[in-house]
Design a protein around this motif. Structure first.
Motif, short mmCIF file in Angstrom:
data_model
loop_
_atom_site.label_atom_id
_atom_site.label_comp_id
_atom_site.label_asym_id
_atom_site.label_seq_id
_atom_site.Cartn_x
_atom_site.Cartn_y
_atom_site.Cartn_z
N LYS A 85 8.86 -31.69 -22.18
CA LYS A 85 8.07 -30.52 -22.53
C LYS A 85 8.69 -29.83 -23.74
O LYS A 85 9.92 -29.66 -23.81
CB LYS A 85 8.01 -29.55 -21.35
CG LYS A 85 7.29 -30.12 -20.12
CD LYS A 85 7.28 -29.12 -18.97
CE LYS A 85 6.58 -29.70 -17.75
NZ LYS A 85 6.60 -28.74 -16.61
N VAL A 86 7.85 -29.41 -24.66
CA VAL A 86 8.33 -28.78 -25.89
C VAL A 86 9.09 -27.49 -25.58
O VAL A 86 10.13 -27.21 -26.18
CB VAL A 86 7.15 -28.51 -26.85
CG1 VAL A 86 7.59 -27.65 -28.03
CG2 VAL A 86 6.55 -29.82 -27.33
N LYS A 87 8.59 -26.71 -24.63
CA LYS A 87 9.23 -25.42 -24.35
C LYS A 87 10.66 -25.59 -23.87
O LYS A 87 11.52 -24.74 -24.13
CB LYS A 87 8.41 -24.62 -23.33
CG LYS A 87 8.39 -25.21 -21.93
CD LYS A 87 7.62 -24.29 -20.97
CE LYS A 87 7.65 -24.84 -19.55
NZ LYS A 87 6.92 -23.95 -18.62
N ASP A 88 10.96 -26.72 -23.20
CA ASP A 88 12.32 -26.96 -22.74
C ASP A 88 13.26 -27.24 -23.91
O ASP A 88 14.47 -27.02 -23.82
CB ASP A 88 12.35 -28.14 -21.77
CG ASP A 88 11.61 -27.86 -20.48
OD1 ASP A 88 11.47 -26.67 -20.13
OD2 ASP A 88 11.14 -28.81 -19.83
N VAL A 90 12.68 -26.06 -27.25
CA VAL A 90 12.74 -24.93 -28.18
C VAL A 90 13.39 -23.71 -27.53
O VAL A 90 14.04 -22.90 -28.20
CB VAL A 90 11.32 -24.58 -28.70
CG1 VAL A 90 11.35 -23.34 -29.56
CG2 VAL A 90 10.76 -25.77 -29.46
N GLN A 91 13.24 -23.59 -26.22
CA GLN A 91 13.76 -22.42 -25.52
C GLN A 91 15.26 -22.24 -25.78
O GLN A 91 16.05 -23.16 -25.60
CB GLN A 91 13.51 -22.57 -24.01
CG GLN A 91 13.70 -21.29 -23.23
CD GLN A 91 13.24 -21.48 -21.78
OE1 GLN A 91 13.38 -22.55 -21.21
NE2 GLN A 91 12.68 -20.43 -21.19
N LYS A 152 15.70 -29.09 -33.62
CA LYS A 152 14.55 -28.97 -32.72
C LYS A 152 13.27 -29.48 -33.38
O LYS A 152 12.36 -29.95 -32.70
CB LYS A 152 14.37 -27.51 -32.27
CG LYS A 152 15.63 -26.87 -31.70
CD LYS A 152 16.26 -27.72 -30.61
CE LYS A 152 17.55 -27.09 -30.11
NZ LYS A 152 18.30 -27.97 -29.18
N ALA A 177 2.11 -27.96 -31.57
CA ALA A 177 3.17 -27.61 -30.63
C ALA A 177 4.22 -26.70 -31.27
O ALA A 177 4.68 -25.73 -30.64
CB ALA A 177 3.83 -28.88 -30.09
N SER A 181 5.04 -22.84 -30.13
CA SER A 181 6.32 -22.60 -29.47
C SER A 181 7.25 -21.69 -30.26
O SER A 181 8.00 -20.90 -29.65
CB SER A 181 7.02 -23.93 -29.18
OG SER A 181 7.25 -24.65 -30.39
N GLN A 183 6.11 -19.78 -33.01
CA GLN A 183 5.28 -18.70 -33.56
C GLN A 183 5.68 -18.32 -34.99
O GLN A 183 5.99 -17.16 -35.28
CB GLN A 183 5.34 -17.47 -32.64
CG GLN A 183 4.81 -17.77 -31.26
CD GLN A 183 4.86 -16.56 -30.33
OE1 GLN A 183 5.48 -15.55 -30.63
NE2 GLN A 183 4.17 -16.67 -29.21
#
Length: 473
Positions: A85-88, A90-91, A152, A177, A181, A183
């Motif tokens: 998952k992308v959010k994992d 970039v977070q 990233k 994506a 993610s 913004q």
């Protein structure tokens, strides 16, 4: 071996399911492999066994015994993006960078463009399941006084590359994506992609001679005909020798060479054929990946992949081709000492080939160089005979070392004085399954007869290869 009926293949699948699995170390993808991924690999192995049987191969022979496990692992690694998952990624990777006042310029986290160029990726073509090469360039304009860790951008690109893809959708998904993610004020993605041609059309020595296409995607401030950000992005990648404005025409070029082949618009439910069992096996592989074989982009994909594999179908014909016949001569017998006449050395260089690695069912391709001593009659062997010989040994499940030896033995059966064969090849299995040695190249040499006892003859032949543009390693 004659064509196998579907019932025979179905029986092979059932038998394969009952086979005791061999132990093999799993490559971990950044930690413990997910149980679902392991289960998918297990479901693939019977399908791969059915494909081997359909190709007329003996899945129990030493070179193929672990092939189902290797192929399953390669597909699992090559499609790991479905499980990421992308959010994992970039977070926690956004960092404050205030930058300059917008009224005086753009830099840092306030409107300064950031571009990461030359990201080397591999993906699987959704039309035929063959890997394709990607050079990816990603740019973004930070906003809100935040920048993202540079690695990233590469990792997010890899998430979507490690799925069944086509180039334009890949560009769109990476762009979308990243925009969602991190913004930013905008994102730009440019791709150059290379797809391997059909074996009979493989007249190339390097990746650059593959079927090539370029695609791009952009959002936010990069959009619009007169976007200065887009112009700056193109200028920055042009510094690396990439001119997207020139390459854009390639977006209209047919991407997958197997796409032009007529196939039934269904998966596993077409007119009865000797390959139906193989098509069903590939369909089960897609299901194991979590894909929908009825997705419109995947309709016909199992048939196309089977068409590709059938180009490397096992053949039990005698090795007799255009005058080459393996006799009972002692090919390893060393001739008497003494220097050979270098004027008698003949060579045929840069003979292209494409073979299928029997360990991973992935292509390897390159060129063959053949040097030999004539028989004293002053007449050489026609190049077309050598090309036919290379094709004969290349168009089957192979390993490069064996192919090199087989070609040398076949030529020596005609020219008994001496033979030297050099094979230079790029192996997709070295690139697309986690090893990712993008620019690696493998060279193998076989030496028989007078070349074995005369170092100067070997040096003369290798120099000839170099003089004609070779790259013997």
């Amino acid at each position: 071996m004659g064509a196998l009926e579907e019932a025979h293949l179905a029986a092979a699948v059932a038998a394969a399911c009952a086979c005791e699995e061999e132990d093999d170390d799993l490559e971990m993808l950044g930690g413990d492999a997910e149980p679902a991924a392991a289960a998918a690999g297990d479901a693939m192995e019977p399908a791969v066994r059915a494909l081997l049987v359909g190709l007329g191969e003996d899945e129990r022979r030493e070179g193929l015994r672990r092939t189902p496990k290797r192929v399953a692992k390669a597909f699992r690694d090559g499609t790991r993006g479905y499980r990421q998952k992308v959010k994992d990624i970039v977070q926690g990777a956004l960092f404050p960078e205030v930058g300059v006042d917008k009224r005086t310029g753009s830099a840092g986290g306030t409107g300064g463009q950031v571009v990461v160029r030359d990201i080397e990726l591999f993906s699987y073509c959704e039309s035929c399941l063959l890997p394709f090469s990607i050079q990816c360039h990603v740019g973004y304009v930070p906003s809100g006084g935040r920048v993202v860790g540079l690695s990233k951008l590469s990792r997010v690109s890899d998430v979507f590359a490690k799925r069944l893809q086509n180039p334009q959708r890949l560009a769109n998904e990476v762009c979308g994506a990243l925009h969602a993610s991190i913004q930013p004020a905008g994102v730009a993605v440019a791709l150059q992609c290379w797809h391997i041609p059909l074996p009979e059309n493989l007249e190339c020595k390097t990746l650059q001679d593959w079927i090539r296409t370029s695609h791009s995607s952009r959002s936010g401030v990069f959009e619009g005909e007169n976007s200065t950000f887009w112009s700056d992005f193109l200028a920055l990648i042009k510094l690396r020798g990439i001119d997207m404005e020139v390459d854009n025409h390639s977006a209209s070029i047919p991407w997958c060479p197997l796409r032009s082949h007529e196939v039934p618009l269904s998966n596993g439910h077409c007119k009865k054929s000797s390959t139906n069992g193989m098509v069903s096996a590939v369909t089960s592989m897609l299901l194991s990946l979590g894909e929908d074989p009825l997705r419109k982009e995947l309709l016909g994909t199992p048939q196309r992949y089977v068409q590709w594999l059938m180009k490397f179908r096992a053949c039990n014909l005698d090795v007799k081709l255009n005058g080459f016949t393996l006799g009972n001569v002692s090919i390893y017998e060393r001739p008497g000492g003494g220097k050979a006449d270098h004027g008698a050395i003949r060579s045929e260089l840069h003979l292209p080939f494409c073979a299928q690695c029997e360990h991973h069912l992935l292509p390897f391709y390159g060129v063959v160089h053949i040097g030999y001593f004539d028989n004293g009659n002053g007449e050489g062997i026609d190049r077309s005979h050598f090309q036919a010989l290379v094709h004969f040994y290349g168009c089957k499940l192979q390993v490069q070392e064996r192919m090199t030896r087989q070609i040398a033995e076949a030529v020596y059966s005609v020219s008994h004085n001496g033979v030297m064969v050099v094979v230079e090849a790029n192996h997709i299995c070295m690139i697309s399954r986690g090893v990712e040695k993008i620019r690696s190249n493998t060279a193998t040499i076989a030496v028989l007869g007078q070349f074995l006892t005369d170092p100067s003859a070997k040096a003369c032949f290798l120099q000839n290869v170099l003089d004609t543009g070779g790259s013997v390693v």
